[in-house]
Design an enzyme around this catalytic site. Sequence first.
Site, PDB file in Angstrom:
ATOM      1  N   GLU A   3     -59.155 -24.983  22.794  1.00  0.00           N
ATOM      2  CA  GLU A   3     -58.506 -26.172  23.467  1.00  0.00           C
ATOM      3  C   GLU A   3     -58.556 -27.185  22.218  1.00  0.00           C
ATOM      4  OE1 GLU A   3     -61.783 -26.398  26.103  1.00  0.00           O
ATOM      5  OE2 GLU A   3     -60.813 -24.000  26.631  1.00  0.00           O
ATOM      6  N   LEU A  60     -57.661 -23.588  29.044  1.00  0.00           N
ATOM      7  CA  LEU A  60     -58.541 -24.335  29.031  1.00  0.00           C
ATOM      8  C   LEU A  60     -59.366 -22.600  29.567  1.00  0.00           C
ATOM      9  CD1 LEU A  60     -60.040 -27.571  30.529  1.00  0.00           C
ATOM     10  CD2 LEU A  60     -60.772 -25.294  30.397  1.00  0.00           C
ATOM     11  N   GLU A  65     -62.276 -19.986  27.813  1.00  0.00           N
ATOM     12  CA  GLU A  65     -63.191 -19.887  26.840  1.00  0.00           C
ATOM     13  C   GLU A  65     -62.468 -18.247  27.354  1.00  0.00           C
ATOM     14  OE1 GLU A  65     -63.854 -22.310  29.470  1.00  0.00           O
ATOM     15  OE2 GLU A  65     -63.529 -23.774  27.101  1.00  0.00           O
ATOM     16  N   GLN A  91     -65.101 -25.080  22.769  1.00  0.00           N
ATOM     17  CA  GLN A  91     -65.531 -26.868  22.413  1.00  0.00           C
ATOM     18  C   GLN A  91     -66.838 -27.394  22.188  1.00  0.00           C
ATOM     19  OE1 GLN A  91     -62.813 -29.086  25.417  1.00  0.00           O
ATOM     20  NE2 GLN A  91     -61.758 -30.018  23.543  1.00  0.00           N
ATOM     21  N   PHE A  92     -68.035 -27.228  23.014  1.00  0.00           N
ATOM     22  CA  PHE A  92     -68.706 -26.795  23.062  1.00  0.00           C
ATOM     23  C   PHE A  92     -69.776 -26.225  22.991  1.00  0.00           C
ATOM     24  CE2 PHE A  92     -67.321 -31.060  23.934  1.00  0.00           C
ATOM     25  CZ  PHE A  92     -68.025 -31.961  23.474  1.00  0.00           C
ATOM     26  N   PRO A 129     -68.355 -19.422  29.735  1.00  0.00           N
ATOM     27  CA  PRO A 129     -67.300 -18.026  30.679  1.00  0.00           C
ATOM     28  C   PRO A 129     -67.124 -17.751  29.666  1.00  0.00           C
ATOM     29  CG  PRO A 129     -66.540 -20.893  30.723  1.00  0.00           C
ATOM     30  CD  PRO A 129     -67.915 -20.945  29.445  1.00  0.00           C
ATOM     31  N   HIS A 155     -73.061 -31.817  26.936  1.00  0.00           N
ATOM     32  CA  HIS A 155     -72.343 -30.893  25.670  1.00  0.00           C
ATOM     33  C   HIS A 155     -73.103 -31.294  24.342  1.00  0.00           C
ATOM     34  CE1 HIS A 155     -69.832 -33.083  28.679  1.00  0.00           C
ATOM     35  NE2 HIS A 155     -68.762 -32.908  27.896  1.00  0.00           N
TER      36      HIS A 155
END
Length: 662
Positions: free
Chosen positions: A367, A396, A398, A420-421, A427, A467
């Site tokens: 992403e 978007l 995962e 991303q984090f 997921p 995050h």
Amino acid sequence: MFNDLSWTQVARLVLTSRRLDELEEQELAPSGEVAYQFSAKGHELAQVLLGLHLTHPRDGVSVYYRSRPLLLTLGWSVQEALASGLAREGSASGGRDAGVMFNLPSRGRATVLPTAGGVGTQYTPAAGWAQAIRYYREVLEQEEWQGAIAVACGGDGSVASNGFWAALNLVTTRNLPFLFFIEDNGFAISVRSPLQTPGGNIAANLRSYGNLYVLDADGCEPLEAAQAIREAVAYVRQGHGPCLLRLRLVRLMGHTFVDDQAYKSAAEREEEAKRDPLLRLRETFPDLNWQNLEKEVEAEIRTALEKVRLAPDPDPNTACHGVFAPMEPVPERLPETQGPRLSLIEAVRRTLEQEMEQNPRLLVFGEDVGVKGGVHGATARMQKRFGEKRVFDTSLSEEGIMGSAVGLALAGLFPVPEIQFRKYADPATEQINDAGTLRWRTAGHFSVPMVVRIPVGFGKKNADPWHSVSGEAVFAHTIGWMIAYPSNAADAVGLLRAALRGKNPVLFLEHRALLDSPEARRPWPGDEYLLPFGQAACLQEGNSLTVVTWGAMVYRVFEAVQDLHGIEILDLRTIIPWDRERVLDSVRKTGKCLVVHEDTFTVGFGAEILATIASEAFEFLDAPLRRLSMPDCPIPYNAGLREAVLPSPQRIRLAIEELLRY
Ligand SMILES: Cc1ncc(C[n+]2csc(CCOP(=O)(O)OP(=O)(O)O)c2C)c(N)n1
């Protein structure tokens, strides 16, 4: 397309599958020789017709537990099928997985991607294969991939799964050469299809979906099924884009051998029996030499069974073999220590770029990694440099990112996805788990080397429950993944390069607080600097206490011990494998150990380290083994609350002093 000769071939394959199921149902399952029996009765015709179209050696097909007729059509032998069910030598998984968990490297036709047990997991790896087809054609300009397609087979229940929707989105947004082959028998075990998709007809529901050609046909009627399958495959092969073909079938037996189908009425079962595709095939082609075919099939199966019964069981000593590819020795080389100091994130970017220059099979995605260069900046400007086909944004999803990474790797490319984090790897958990076991469960026929980069931990200026998860312990418990957790730029370069040149899947954890922090900066360690996994760094030697730590906690430990003497500090650098020997040697010398980590307490990785010390170095201990970590609590947003839960230099120092006094 199909002349008489081909229909003879169809009939032979359908009969072979049918007879294998009967043999298992009547003899091998009741005797206990086959522990899990899944019948394909009712699905054979459709699958055989599909298999006869998957003739391109670069086709890839994802299958599921009811796909044996397709396997037989793609070149799997009866003996291999029986050996797999009986878990004997010669089984597709070396006896490690059930006989209906297939995998088949190409035998001149389609590759069968390794099956996983989770319904829906088959879809996104096939989407990755479709992406690989495009990459080979357009980036690597390999003509042999021209005209290849990816196919994913699944039942009507599977259309409710995350994987189905993730793949649907992936292949339609990218317009990939992909066929959804939906074998709709109306039931998912006992649950009827209207609970999987409204009205029970996924084809009708997807008619207006963008970039998707939809077909719906009776999979029990030979001529109708043949026509629809031919059309679907041709559409995708000709490069028009994705297609979904729903075939209405019957499942003539229970979901498995032990399912008595009490949920179907007698009338329903009678109706299904009338639609039996073998019956319909006989009626459509009465002139085929059925008697002869039956005799030949029976003889082949009996001969194969005799051989399989004589075949040995797999050697129990090999039960754990092959989870990882053997690690190649990494040449000893010290990092260069001159030059401007790079941040950890710059080090990651430069290493990635350098390896991409050298290895055209390497591709980077996730992403926002494309135009924006990643929300953390790790891939800044890389898309400009390497083009949109090698560095690209994904939707978007995962599950989609990880599943397609699996498919890309199966097709021989080297994916480097970014999640991303850490929290947002959730997921993708199923694909991560299945990727880790893939090498082992295919007895080494397939493997998925890749590097998944994930920023972890609290940020320099902020933190919150979403995050700022560290979460390495859950990954450490995930079979088959190596885990890097560098604390500085030089280690990041060495470990990332080793991972990108390696043969195993690697989770590469980049601590957010260190990405751009002065203390993690180091000079570029060299264009060929490699750091082996499983080698801790001794950051400070001492004789009175060992502190084992990693990631951002390294710097908190340093702050804590500033004016103390005798403290040995080990930075693990990699969690899997971890440097047991270095830790044990140190504790044997100091007699005391404190582990400091950011991940939460219960079953944190510190527990593993301390259990190992207790077991292997108990007689050397002069104090209780201690660990300091986050409590079992999410990481809070408010700065005061955050520092209340993170191991602080003050708390680390108190713990050290207490142990020193002991
Ligand atoms: C993620 C997941 N949930 C549940 C199961 C248990 N399970 C195995 S098969 C199945 C039904 C699948 O039905 P369908 O997709 O229609 O295929 P069919 O068996 O009818 O061919 C279920 C619920 C599973 N294997 N994976």
